[in-house]
Design a protein around this motif. Structure first.
Motif, PDB file in Angstrom:
ATOM      1  N   THR A  97       0.827  -1.218   0.000  1.00 33.27           N
ATOM      2  CA  THR A  97       0.000   0.000   0.000  1.00 33.27           C
ATOM      3  C   THR A  97       0.859   1.265   0.000  1.00 33.27           C
ATOM      4  N   ALA A  98       1.249   1.713  -1.193  1.00 29.81           N
ATOM      5  CA  ALA A  98       2.037   2.946  -1.323  1.00 29.81           C
ATOM      6  C   ALA A  98       1.100   4.138  -1.520  1.00 29.81           C
ATOM      7  N   MET A  99       0.224   4.340  -0.551  1.00 26.97           N
ATOM      8  CA  MET A  99      -0.798   5.378  -0.675  1.00 26.97           C
ATOM      9  C   MET A  99      -0.205   6.785  -0.707  1.00 26.97           C
ATOM     10  N   LEU A 100       0.767   7.072   0.138  1.00 25.92           N
ATOM     11  CA  LEU A 100       1.312   8.426   0.199  1.00 25.92           C
ATOM     12  C   LEU A 100       2.032   8.791  -1.101  1.00 25.92           C
ATOM     13  N   ASP A 101       2.708   7.841  -1.708  1.00 31.38           N
ATOM     14  CA  ASP A 101       3.334   8.108  -2.998  1.00 31.38           C
ATOM     15  C   ASP A 101       2.273   8.407  -4.053  1.00 31.38           C
ATOM     16  N   ALA A 102       1.150   7.682  -4.006  1.00 31.94           N
ATOM     17  CA  ALA A 102       0.077   7.916  -4.970  1.00 31.94           C
ATOM     18  C   ALA A 102      -0.514   9.314  -4.805  1.00 31.94           C
ATOM     19  N   ILE A 103      -0.758   9.701  -3.550  1.00 29.91           N
ATOM     20  CA  ILE A 103      -1.278  11.053  -3.306  1.00 29.91           C
ATOM     21  C   ILE A 103      -0.266  12.099  -3.753  1.00 29.91           C
ATOM     22  N   GLY A 104       0.976  11.925  -3.341  1.00 32.38           N
ATOM     23  CA  GLY A 104       2.003  12.920  -3.654  1.00 32.38           C
ATOM     24  C   GLY A 104       2.222  13.089  -5.142  1.00 32.38           C
ATOM     25  N   VAL A 105       2.369  11.980  -5.853  1.00 37.17           N
ATOM     26  CA  VAL A 105       2.595  12.043  -7.300  1.00 37.17           C
ATOM     27  C   VAL A 105       1.377  12.608  -8.011  1.00 37.17           C
ATOM     28  N   GLY A 106       0.197  12.117  -7.650  1.00 34.79           N
ATOM     29  CA  GLY A 106      -1.011  12.570  -8.332  1.00 34.79           C
ATOM     30  C   GLY A 106      -1.300  14.041  -8.134  1.00 34.79           C
ATOM     31  N   VAL A 107      -1.216  14.490  -6.891  1.00 35.30           N
ATOM     32  CA  VAL A 107      -1.510  15.899  -6.595  1.00 35.30           C
ATOM     33  C   VAL A 107      -0.433  16.808  -7.180  1.00 35.30           C
ATOM     34  N   ARG A 108       0.823  16.425  -7.048  1.00 37.54           N
ATOM     35  CA  ARG A 108       1.913  17.229  -7.610  1.00 37.54           C
ATOM     36  C   ARG A 108       1.766  17.407  -9.114  1.00 37.54           C
ATOM     37  N   ASP A 109       1.494  16.311  -9.819  1.00 39.68           N
ATOM     38  CA  ASP A 109       1.380  16.382 -11.279  1.00 39.68           C
ATOM     39  C   ASP A 109       0.178  17.218 -11.707  1.00 39.68           C
ATOM     40  N   LEU A 110      -0.952  17.024 -11.012  1.00 42.29           N
ATOM     41  CA  LEU A 110      -2.146  17.796 -11.370  1.00 42.29           C
ATOM     42  C   LEU A 110      -1.943  19.266 -11.070  1.00 42.29           C
ATOM     43  N   ASN A 111      -1.359  19.576  -9.925  1.00 45.30           N
ATOM     44  CA  ASN A 111      -1.137  20.972  -9.562  1.00 45.30           C
ATOM     45  C   ASN A 111      -0.250  21.688 -10.572  1.00 45.30           C
ATOM     46  N   GLU A 112       0.751  21.000 -11.077  1.00 45.73           N
ATOM     47  CA  GLU A 112       1.626  21.606 -12.094  1.00 45.73           C
ATOM     48  C   GLU A 112       0.828  22.000 -13.332  1.00 45.73           C
ATOM     49  N   LYS A 113      -0.188  21.222 -13.653  1.00 49.73           N
ATOM     50  CA  LYS A 113      -0.972  21.488 -14.853  1.00 49.73           C
ATOM     51  C   LYS A 113      -1.996  22.604 -14.666  1.00 49.73           C
ATOM     52  N   ILE A 114      -2.520  22.748 -13.439  1.00 52.86           N
ATOM     53  CA  ILE A 114      -3.671  23.644 -13.268  1.00 52.86           C
ATOM     54  C   ILE A 114      -3.426  24.797 -12.302  1.00 52.86           C
ATOM     55  N   LYS A 115      -2.223  24.953 -11.766  1.00 57.19           N
ATOM     56  CA  LYS A 115      -2.009  25.935 -10.705  1.00 57.19           C
ATOM     57  C   LYS A 115      -2.333  27.362 -11.144  1.00 57.19           C
ATOM     58  N   ASP A 116      -2.082  27.700 -12.394  1.00 59.09           N
ATOM     59  CA  ASP A 116      -2.406  29.054 -12.854  1.00 59.09           C
ATOM     60  C   ASP A 116      -3.919  29.267 -12.901  1.00 59.09           C
ATOM     61  N   LYS A 117      -4.656  28.249 -13.324  1.00 58.34           N
ATOM     62  CA  LYS A 117      -6.114  28.352 -13.360  1.00 58.34           C
ATOM     63  C   LYS A 117      -6.701  28.384 -11.951  1.00 58.34           C
ATOM     64  N   ILE A 118      -6.085  27.650 -11.047  1.00 54.64           N
ATOM     65  CA  ILE A 118      -6.512  27.698  -9.645  1.00 54.64           C
ATOM     66  C   ILE A 118      -6.314  29.101  -9.087  1.00 54.64           C
ATOM     67  N   ALA A 119      -5.158  29.667  -9.352  1.00 59.94           N
ATOM     68  CA  ALA A 119      -4.831  30.996  -8.818  1.00 59.94           C
ATOM     69  C   ALA A 119      -5.774  32.069  -9.345  1.00 59.94           C
ATOM     70  N   SER A 120      -6.193  31.948 -10.600  1.00 54.26           N
ATOM     71  CA  SER A 120      -7.073  32.959 -11.192  1.00 54.26           C
ATOM     72  C   SER A 120      -8.528  32.774 -10.793  1.00 54.26           C
ATOM     73  N   GLY A 121      -8.858  31.593 -10.266  1.00 57.18           N
ATOM     74  CA  GLY A 121     -10.246  31.318  -9.917  1.00 57.18           C
ATOM     75  C   GLY A 121     -11.009  30.637 -11.027  1.00 57.18           C
ATOM     76  N   GLU A 122     -10.334  30.348 -12.108  1.00 54.88           N
ATOM     77  CA  GLU A 122     -10.990  29.711 -13.248  1.00 54.88           C
ATOM     78  C   GLU A 122     -11.331  28.249 -12.956  1.00 54.88           C
ATOM     79  N   ALA A 123     -10.502  27.594 -12.130  1.00 50.82           N
ATOM     80  CA  ALA A 123     -10.653  26.156 -11.913  1.00 50.82           C
ATOM     81  C   ALA A 123     -10.600  25.809 -10.433  1.00 50.82           C
ATOM     82  N   SER A 124     -11.104  24.617 -10.119  1.00 46.61           N
ATOM     83  CA  SER A 124     -10.988  24.032  -8.789  1.00 46.61           C
ATOM     84  C   SER A 124     -10.665  22.552  -8.960  1.00 46.61           C
ATOM     85  N   ALA A 125     -10.278  21.912  -7.870  1.00 49.39           N
ATOM     86  CA  ALA A 125      -9.879  20.511  -7.932  1.00 49.39           C
ATOM     87  C   ALA A 125     -10.541  19.726  -6.812  1.00 49.39           C
TER      88      ALA A 125
END
Length: 233
Positions: A97-125
């Motif tokens: 059960t490598a749950m923490l690696d799954a959370i870390g990798v998944g959230v890190r990768d998604l945040n890299e893709k959408i962080k600008d949209k999150i900051a502007s208010g255009e998107a949420s996760a």
């Protein structure tokens, strides 16, 4: 060259674009739930597609990760209209059960893709984490790293983290990782409860979409009180 300031606009802006990250345990202990988990993930895919039809002003993207001793990324940030059902070739249970690696990798990768949209208010996760046991195999991420990551993202008020656990104290585990305790669900490790759990997540996604449509969206509210415990009784 000077870098631009990192600015988060927290004025009242209702995000019309949702990025849904589903992280599912695929360790050996989940083997007896293989078919119901595949059905549950496919239910999430159908729910996302239906939300875009019911709320055409909203856009949805979905990421799907499962984990055992390793982390498997099936797809990242795929638009709803290109989502396809999974099958046993996508989800097989084995290992630890490598749950923490799954959370870390998944959230890190998604945040890299959408962080600008999150900051502007255009998107949420929305991040939904499902496990039937304790972490025991991660190599890159530990609890403190995950808590720091989640704390930082929840402060934007545009990231919602939901923890769903069986055979463990879900409240205590979620608290250790910094997850808002309003968004914790307990299920039991049987087919009926597993199916109820996925139905509850679909219900929560629709309630959230309705709140976005009526400008009453809040990142802190995802799981209703009625759905916090879907264990078989």
């Amino acid at each position: 060259m000077k870098q631009k300031a990192n600015v988060i606009n927290k004025e009242k802006v209702t995000p019309k674009e949702t990025h849904y990250l589903l992280i599912v345990d695929g360790s050996t202990s989940m083997t007896h739930l293989t078919n119901s988990t595949i059905s549950g993930v496919n239910e999430q895919i159908d729910a996302i597609k239906n939300l875009e039809k019911e709320f055409p002003e909203q856009k949805y993207n979905m990421s799907f990760i499962h984990f055992n001793s390793s982390v498997t990324i099936e797809y990242t940030n795929r638009p709803a209209n290109s989502l396809e059902h999974i099958n046993e070739s996508n989800y097989k249970c084995t290992g630890m059960t490598a749950m923490l690696d799954a959370i870390g990798v998944g959230v890190r990768d998604l945040n890299e893709k959408i962080k600008d949209k999150i900051a502007s208010g255009e998107a949420s996760a929305v991040v939904v984490i499902i496990t039937d046991g304790e972490e025991n195999a991660s190599k890159e991420f530990d609890g403190s790293k995950i808590k720091s990551m989640i704390d930082e993202l929840q402060k934007t008020e545009r990231w919602t983290f939901t923890f769903i656990g069986a055979n463990i104290d879900s409240i205590s585990t979620a608290k250790n990782y910094g997850i808002n305790l309003n968004n914790v669900m307990q299920f039991s490790s049987d087919v009926l409860s597993n199916s109820r759990m996925y139905a509850s997540v679909s219900k929560s996604m629709r309630s959230r979409a309705s709140a976005i449509s009526s400008d009453t969206y809040s990142s802190a509210d995802f799981v209703s009180d009625d759905d916090k415990d879907v264990t078989s009784k």
